[in-house]
Design a protein around this motif. Structure first.
Motif, PDB file in Angstrom:
ATOM      1  N   MET A 114     -69.074  42.939  24.843  1.00  0.00           N
ATOM      2  CA  MET A 114     -69.242  44.202  24.134  1.00  0.00           C
ATOM      3  C   MET A 114     -68.149  44.367  23.076  1.00  0.00           C
ATOM      4  N   LEU A 115     -68.507  44.875  21.916  1.00  0.00           N
ATOM      5  CA  LEU A 115     -67.547  45.284  20.909  1.00  0.00           C
ATOM      6  C   LEU A 115     -67.297  46.776  21.071  1.00  0.00           C
ATOM      7  N   THR A 116     -66.043  47.186  20.959  1.00  0.00           N
ATOM      8  CA  THR A 116     -65.692  48.582  21.169  1.00  0.00           C
ATOM      9  C   THR A 116     -65.327  49.235  19.854  1.00  0.00           C
ATOM     10  N   PHE A 117     -65.915  50.393  19.565  1.00  0.00           N
ATOM     11  CA  PHE A 117     -65.611  51.183  18.379  1.00  0.00           C
ATOM     12  C   PHE A 117     -65.313  52.600  18.851  1.00  0.00           C
ATOM     13  N   GLY A 118     -64.041  53.003  18.846  1.00  0.00           N
ATOM     14  CA  GLY A 118     -63.673  54.310  19.360  1.00  0.00           C
ATOM     15  C   GLY A 118     -64.018  54.385  20.829  1.00  0.00           C
ATOM     16  N   GLU A 119     -64.814  55.393  21.175  1.00  0.00           N
ATOM     17  CA  GLU A 119     -65.188  55.565  22.570  1.00  0.00           C
ATOM     18  C   GLU A 119     -66.515  54.894  22.896  1.00  0.00           C
ATOM     19  N   GLY A 120     -67.224  54.394  21.888  1.00  0.00           N
ATOM     20  CA  GLY A 120     -68.522  53.780  22.125  1.00  0.00           C
ATOM     21  C   GLY A 120     -68.442  52.268  22.190  1.00  0.00           C
ATOM     22  N   THR A 121     -69.528  51.648  22.612  1.00  0.00           N
ATOM     23  CA  THR A 121     -69.605  50.191  22.680  1.00  0.00           C
ATOM     24  C   THR A 121     -70.876  49.730  22.005  1.00  0.00           C
ATOM     25  N   VAL A 122     -70.820  48.527  21.454  1.00  0.00           N
ATOM     26  CA  VAL A 122     -71.977  47.912  20.822  1.00  0.00           C
ATOM     27  C   VAL A 122     -72.271  46.622  21.552  1.00  0.00           C
ATOM     28  N   TRP A 123     -73.492  46.456  21.975  1.00  0.00           N
ATOM     29  CA  TRP A 123     -73.861  45.254  22.715  1.00  0.00           C
ATOM     30  C   TRP A 123     -73.786  44.024  21.823  1.00  0.00           C
TER      31      TRP A 123
ATOM     32  N   ALA B   9     -74.792  39.878  21.770  1.00  0.00           N
ATOM     33  CA  ALA B   9     -75.588  38.838  22.420  1.00  0.00           C
ATOM     34  C   ALA B   9     -74.718  37.650  22.826  1.00  0.00           C
ATOM     35  N   ALA B  10     -75.216  36.900  23.797  1.00  0.00           N
ATOM     36  CA  ALA B  10     -74.488  35.726  24.302  1.00  0.00           C
ATOM     37  C   ALA B  10     -74.336  34.676  23.198  1.00  0.00           C
ATOM     38  N   GLU B  11     -73.171  34.082  23.093  1.00  0.00           N
ATOM     39  CA  GLU B  11     -72.924  33.075  22.067  1.00  0.00           C
ATOM     40  C   GLU B  11     -73.724  31.799  22.309  1.00  0.00           C
ATOM     41  N   ASN B  12     -74.068  31.518  23.560  1.00  0.00           N
ATOM     42  CA  ASN B  12     -74.787  30.274  23.897  1.00  0.00           C
ATOM     43  C   ASN B  12     -76.296  30.478  23.974  1.00  0.00           C
ATOM     44  N   ARG B  13     -76.813  31.494  23.319  1.00  0.00           N
ATOM     45  CA  ARG B  13     -78.225  31.870  23.496  1.00  0.00           C
ATOM     46  C   ARG B  13     -79.214  30.832  22.987  1.00  0.00           C
TER      47      ARG B  13
ATOM     48  N   MET C  20     -86.040  48.616  30.187  1.00  0.00           N
ATOM     49  CA  MET C  20     -86.536  47.929  28.984  1.00  0.00           C
ATOM     50  C   MET C  20     -85.367  47.300  28.225  1.00  0.00           C
ATOM     51  N   ARG C  21     -84.317  48.059  28.060  1.00  0.00           N
ATOM     52  CA  ARG C  21     -83.149  47.576  27.328  1.00  0.00           C
ATOM     53  C   ARG C  21     -82.555  46.341  27.999  1.00  0.00           C
ATOM     54  N   GLU C  22     -82.431  46.391  29.312  1.00  0.00           N
ATOM     55  CA  GLU C  22     -81.871  45.259  30.045  1.00  0.00           C
ATOM     56  C   GLU C  22     -82.744  44.020  29.880  1.00  0.00           C
ATOM     57  N   THR C  23     -84.061  44.197  29.941  1.00  0.00           N
ATOM     58  CA  THR C  23     -84.974  43.062  29.811  1.00  0.00           C
ATOM     59  C   THR C  23     -84.895  42.457  28.411  1.00  0.00           C
ATOM     60  N   LEU C  24     -84.898  43.290  27.376  1.00  0.00           N
ATOM     61  CA  LEU C  24     -84.835  42.784  26.008  1.00  0.00           C
ATOM     62  C   LEU C  24     -83.506  42.078  25.735  1.00  0.00           C
ATOM     63  N   ARG C  25     -82.423  42.653  26.208  1.00  0.00           N
ATOM     64  CA  ARG C  25     -81.121  41.998  26.026  1.00  0.00           C
ATOM     65  C   ARG C  25     -81.089  40.640  26.712  1.00  0.00           C
ATOM     66  N   ARG C  26     -81.587  40.599  27.938  1.00  0.00           N
ATOM     67  CA  ARG C  26     -81.562  39.335  28.684  1.00  0.00           C
ATOM     68  C   ARG C  26     -82.463  38.304  28.017  1.00  0.00           C
ATOM     69  N   ALA C  27     -83.586  38.751  27.485  1.00  0.00           N
ATOM     70  CA  ALA C  27     -84.481  37.835  26.791  1.00  0.00           C
ATOM     71  C   ALA C  27     -83.752  37.152  25.635  1.00  0.00           C
ATOM     72  N   PHE C  28     -83.098  37.931  24.805  1.00  0.00           N
ATOM     73  CA  PHE C  28     -82.405  37.360  23.643  1.00  0.00           C
ATOM     74  C   PHE C  28     -81.268  36.445  24.082  1.00  0.00           C
ATOM     75  N   ASP C  29     -80.553  36.821  25.126  1.00  0.00           N
ATOM     76  CA  ASP C  29     -79.483  35.965  25.654  1.00  0.00           C
ATOM     77  C   ASP C  29     -80.029  34.618  26.134  1.00  0.00           C
ATOM     78  N   LEU C  30     -81.297  34.600  26.566  1.00  0.00           N
ATOM     79  CA  LEU C  30     -81.927  33.362  27.031  1.00  0.00           C
ATOM     80  C   LEU C  30     -82.542  32.558  25.888  1.00  0.00           C
ATOM     81  N   GLY C  31     -82.412  33.030  24.665  1.00  0.00           N
ATOM     82  CA  GLY C  31     -82.973  32.319  23.523  1.00  0.00           C
ATOM     83  C   GLY C  31     -84.390  32.717  23.190  1.00  0.00           C
ATOM     84  N   ILE C  32     -84.902  33.781  23.827  1.00  0.00           N
ATOM     85  CA  ILE C  32     -86.247  34.285  23.530  1.00  0.00           C
ATOM     86  C   ILE C  32     -86.122  35.174  22.295  1.00  0.00           C
ATOM     87  N   THR C  33     -86.538  34.656  21.177  1.00  0.00           N
ATOM     88  CA  THR C  33     -86.359  35.333  19.896  1.00  0.00           C
ATOM     89  C   THR C  33     -87.614  36.057  19.422  1.00  0.00           C
TER      90      THR C  33
END
Length: 363
Positions: A1-10, A12-16, A52-65
């Motif tokens: 996660m990248l942190t900006f102030g009090e919020g975070t930005v997701w 993706a995995a570097e090895n996706r 839904m968010r968790e599934t979409l994030r995991r998909a992209f981390d797995l290389g599902i584009t």
């Protein structure tokens, strides 16, 4: 996660991109992941956005584009695109160029004579404009005509798709559930217009093999052979036959399943003969160190003499379920004996609920 102030930005995995194979779509320069994620189920307002968010994030981390939607996905119709659009803005905006986003139109979407179950220029263009607004996008990568429309001239539908590309609303266009002969004719028109069809999205699984059946109107070619002749790719939806090719129904119909709800899976299809074959397939999958679902997906993706499926379109009710499906790419090879045995155990079980849509307009 990248942190900006009090919020975070997701982030993706570097090895996706390290484990997912990518296949070129027909004769085009575009590549799709061997596994694509469909948002037909599990992305409507009846599900929590967190899942839904968790599934979409995991998909992209797995290389599902590739994320696949349609105007009527929900429930209610349109909600899947709205929910996806929210997650797209919040999580995936900076990855837009790494994604292939598709949508479709062809089934009923709004009241009145212009709102669906059609292929008119008005319906297709208006529907895509609504889809883009719901998702907050200026274009989709692929737009499909969702089903043939015998009441609209094929040339009008194809001219609408050509216009959609030329107007910048979509980068590519395709069709879904078209018969082999209708696909050949559609591609002929599109090549004359200068915007060839990229891809076909048919239903296809061990229990639903209509794409392998020769069609007299297509000079004896089946759909896969027609696609090869057309230079088109294919993405198979429902490779698990609405859940029949999983371990869910090995011991009966569980509560809360599609068969119990009698939605897209008719419980009458779960005959003892079919279930016995599926149970034996489950044993074969164990011998391959795969789940039944993984083997079923791998089977759809196998090389064939008449052509190869570009991508398997899977749904997922959770990130964990998606991970299981994605592991199918670890073993996509089948021996001749395995293929022969599968053909002995299960053939077409007449489970294609989209069959009427594939009928030729010339019939």
């Amino acid at each position: 996660m990248l942190t900006f102030g009090e919020g975070t930005v997701w982030t993706a995995a570097e090895n996706r991109y390290e484990t997912m194979p990518y296949r070129r779509v027909g004769d085009s320069g575009l590549k799709l992941p061997a596994i694509s994620l469909g948002l037909w189920h599990n992305f409507g307002d009846d599900r929590p956005v967190t899942g839904m968010r968790e599934t979409l994030r995991r998909a992209f981390d797995l290389g599902i584009t590739h994320f696949d939607l349609a105007n009527n996905y929900g429930p209610p119709a349109g909600s899947a695109e709205l929910n996806f659009g929210r997650i797209m803005r919040e999580d995936f905006a900076r990855y837009r160029q790494e994604l292939v986003i598709s949508s479709k139109a062809g089934w009923k979407m709004w009241p009145g004579p212009y709102g669906g179950v059609g292929g008119s220029r008005k319906y297709l263009v208006d529907s895509l404009d609504q889809s883009l607004q719901r998702m907050g996008l200026d274009h989709v990568d692929v737009f499909y005509h969702h089903r043939p429309d015998p009441e609209t001239p094929l040339e009008e539908t194809m001219r609408a798709l050509d216009h959609i590309v030329r107007s910048g609303r979509a980068t590519y266009v395709g069709v879904s559930s078209y018969s082999a002969d209708l696909t050949l004719e559609a591609q002929r028109i599109m090549r004359e217009l200068g915007t060839p069809l990229l891809i076909h999205q048919p239903s296809y699984s061990m229990l639903n093999r209509w794409v392998e059946e020769p069609v007299a109107e297509a000079d004896g070619k089946n759909l896969l052979a027609a696609l090869a002749e057309c230079g088109m790719g294919s993405i198979a939806f429902s490779p698990l036959a609405q859940g029949m090719l999983t371990d869910k129904y090995l011991d009966g119909v569980p509560e809360g399943s599609r068969a119990a709800a009698q939605s897209s899976l008719n419980p009458d299809w779960l005959t003892e003969q079919t279930l016995e074959g599926i149970r034996t397939l489950n044993e074969m999958a164990r011998d391959r160190d795969q789940t039944l679902a993984q083997m079923a997906i791998a089977w759809v993706l196998r090389p064939q003499e008449q052509g190869q499926v570009t991508s398997a379109l899977v749904g997922a009710s959770s990130a964990r379920q998606l991970e299981d499906s994605a592991r199918a790419v670890r073993n996509l090879e089948f021996s001749a004996d395995e293929l022969r045995r599968i053909d002995e155990l299960v053939t077409d079980a007449d489970v294609n609920i989209w069959g009427a849509a594939t009928a030729s307009k010339h019939a």
